[in-house]
Design a protein around this motif. Sequence first.
Motif, PDB file in Angstrom:
ATOM      1  N   GLY A 152       0.850  -1.171   0.000  1.00 22.06           N
ATOM      2  CA  GLY A 152       0.000   0.000   0.000  1.00 22.06           C
ATOM      3  C   GLY A 152       0.885   1.219   0.000  1.00 22.06           C
ATOM      4  O   GLY A 152       2.112   1.106   0.079  1.00 22.06           O
ATOM      5  N   ALA A 153       0.269   2.383  -0.080  1.00 21.49           N
ATOM      6  CA  ALA A 153       1.060   3.605  -0.120  1.00 21.49           C
ATOM      7  C   ALA A 153       1.432   4.057   1.286  1.00 21.49           C
ATOM      8  O   ALA A 153       0.854   3.615   2.286  1.00 21.49           O
ATOM      9  N   VAL A 154       2.425   4.949   1.345  1.00 19.41           N
ATOM     10  CA  VAL A 154       2.860   5.533   2.606  1.00 19.41           C
ATOM     11  C   VAL A 154       3.062   7.028   2.391  1.00 19.41           C
ATOM     12  O   VAL A 154       3.321   7.486   1.282  1.00 19.41           O
ATOM     13  N   GLU A 155       2.919   7.765   3.453  1.00 22.81           N
ATOM     14  CA  GLU A 155       3.349   9.167   3.455  1.00 22.81           C
ATOM     15  C   GLU A 155       4.634   9.294   4.269  1.00 22.81           C
ATOM     16  O   GLU A 155       5.448  10.181   4.038  1.00 22.81           O
ATOM     17  N   THR A 156       4.789   8.382   5.212  1.00 19.51           N
ATOM     18  CA  THR A 156       6.000   8.303   6.020  1.00 19.51           C
ATOM     19  C   THR A 156       6.188   6.853   6.444  1.00 19.51           C
ATOM     20  O   THR A 156       5.225   6.085   6.492  1.00 19.51           O
ATOM     21  N   ILE A 157       7.427   6.472   6.722  1.00 17.54           N
ATOM     22  CA  ILE A 157       7.730   5.107   7.176  1.00 17.54           C
ATOM     23  C   ILE A 157       8.379   5.180   8.553  1.00 17.54           C
ATOM     24  O   ILE A 157       9.405   5.851   8.725  1.00 17.54           O
ATOM     25  N   PRO A 158       7.802   4.522   9.553  1.00 19.46           N
ATOM     26  CA  PRO A 158       8.365   4.563  10.904  1.00 19.46           C
ATOM     27  C   PRO A 158       9.786   3.997  10.948  1.00 19.46           C
ATOM     28  O   PRO A 158      10.138   3.075  10.207  1.00 19.46           O
ATOM     29  N   ARG A 196      15.690   5.415  -4.246  1.00 23.09           N
ATOM     30  CA  ARG A 196      15.765   5.663  -5.683  1.00 23.09           C
ATOM     31  C   ARG A 196      14.394   5.459  -6.304  1.00 23.09           C
ATOM     32  O   ARG A 196      13.673   4.539  -5.950  1.00 23.09           O
ATOM     33  N   LEU A 197      14.058   6.315  -7.246  1.00 24.61           N
ATOM     34  CA  LEU A 197      12.775   6.205  -7.934  1.00 24.61           C
ATOM     35  C   LEU A 197      12.725   4.929  -8.771  1.00 24.61           C
ATOM     36  O   LEU A 197      13.699   4.591  -9.444  1.00 24.61           O
ATOM     37  N   ALA A 198      11.574   4.232  -8.703  1.00 24.56           N
ATOM     38  CA  ALA A 198      11.398   3.032  -9.513  1.00 24.56           C
ATOM     39  C   ALA A 198      10.372   3.260 -10.630  1.00 24.56           C
ATOM     40  O   ALA A 198      10.664   3.073 -11.803  1.00 24.56           O
ATOM     41  N   PHE A 199       9.148   3.692 -10.258  1.00 21.73           N
ATOM     42  CA  PHE A 199       8.102   3.928 -11.255  1.00 21.73           C
ATOM     43  C   PHE A 199       6.956   4.666 -10.588  1.00 21.73           C
ATOM     44  O   PHE A 199       6.862   4.739  -9.359  1.00 21.73           O
ATOM     45  N   ASN A 200       6.066   5.213 -11.385  1.00 18.55           N
ATOM     46  CA  ASN A 200       4.886   5.910 -10.860  1.00 18.55           C
ATOM     47  C   ASN A 200       3.790   4.905 -10.508  1.00 18.55           C
ATOM     48  O   ASN A 200       3.532   3.965 -11.267  1.00 18.55           O
ATOM     49  N   ALA A 201       3.159   5.124  -9.373  1.00 18.07           N
ATOM     50  CA  ALA A 201       2.067   4.245  -8.939  1.00 18.07           C
ATOM     51  C   ALA A 201       1.297   4.958  -7.842  1.00 18.07           C
ATOM     52  O   ALA A 201       1.790   5.919  -7.239  1.00 18.07           O
ATOM     53  N   THR A 202       0.103   4.473  -7.577  1.00 14.83           N
ATOM     54  CA  THR A 202      -0.684   5.031  -6.481  1.00 14.83           C
ATOM     55  C   THR A 202      -1.483   3.912  -5.823  1.00 14.83           C
ATOM     56  O   THR A 202      -1.731   2.861  -6.436  1.00 14.83           O
ATOM     57  N   ALA A 203      -1.848   4.146  -4.563  1.00 12.08           N
ATOM     58  CA  ALA A 203      -2.613   3.163  -3.790  1.00 12.08           C
ATOM     59  C   ALA A 203      -3.099   3.862  -2.528  1.00 12.08           C
ATOM     60  O   ALA A 203      -2.579   4.922  -2.163  1.00 12.08           O
ATOM     61  N   PRO A 204      -4.085   3.280  -1.842  1.00 11.03           N
ATOM     62  CA  PRO A 204      -4.492   3.847  -0.557  1.00 11.03           C
ATOM     63  C   PRO A 204      -3.346   3.753   0.452  1.00 11.03           C
ATOM     64  O   PRO A 204      -2.552   2.805   0.427  1.00 11.03           O
ATOM     65  N   VAL A 205      -3.279   4.745   1.334  1.00  7.44           N
ATOM     66  CA  VAL A 205      -2.233   4.756   2.362  1.00  7.44           C
ATOM     67  C   VAL A 205      -2.537   3.694   3.420  1.00  7.44           C
ATOM     68  O   VAL A 205      -3.673   3.571   3.899  1.00  7.44           O
TER      69      VAL A 205
END
Length: 217
Positions: A152-158, A196-205
């Motif tokens: 899933g997506a993240v805005e921050t990673i603990p 490093r950037l891999a690819f564009n994608a989106t998902a719920p956080v």
Amino acid sequence: MTDFAKLRTMMVDTQVRPSDVTKFPIIESMLTVARENFVPTAQRAAAYVGEHVSLGNGRVALDPRVLAKMLDALNIQGDELVLDIGTGLGYSSAVIARMAQAVIAVEEDEALSQDAISALADAGSDNVVVEVAALTVGAPQHGPYDVVVLQGAVETIPAAILGQVKEGGRICAIFLDGPLGIARIGYKLNGDVTWRLAFNATAPVLPGFEADRAFAL
């Protein structure tokens, strides 16, 4: 009766391969693992449509193309231990299990985790252990890990999750910034993770991976 085997092959041929995913272990695994058995019963007909499948409560099974591209960028090896965070009903863990030595799957939703255990057992994924724990906690008792994947997506990673990545290991997450997202691969060297950037994608956080919102009057 729906021919899921045919739909599985079509998924790989029309969604995965055209996304420049050609590594044999990924192709073989996605051709083998029955995705329809890892989504809610009411969603089985949508298992191969090429988009995220809702698991309820804002959680999803990632679009097969997104998962395949994440795994392609991570390049998981047969002797590696993988932490799969937010496994949901277990599809990602079942796919990864065919490439890795072992998978520790973390799921905080009790109902999802129990169904995942059952589906993984039915699939013969005996090198997967499902841990019921907060996604932000992970499973430090089994780590550190060669690879960490967030479903899933993240805005921050603990820091607790980054700390479970082995020195020299990799982590993949979709970082969300507003409506846009970018999948990044992190490499841990000298205790620090470089992205490093891999690819564009989106998902719920994923729950708990939201950024703190500063209080404002």
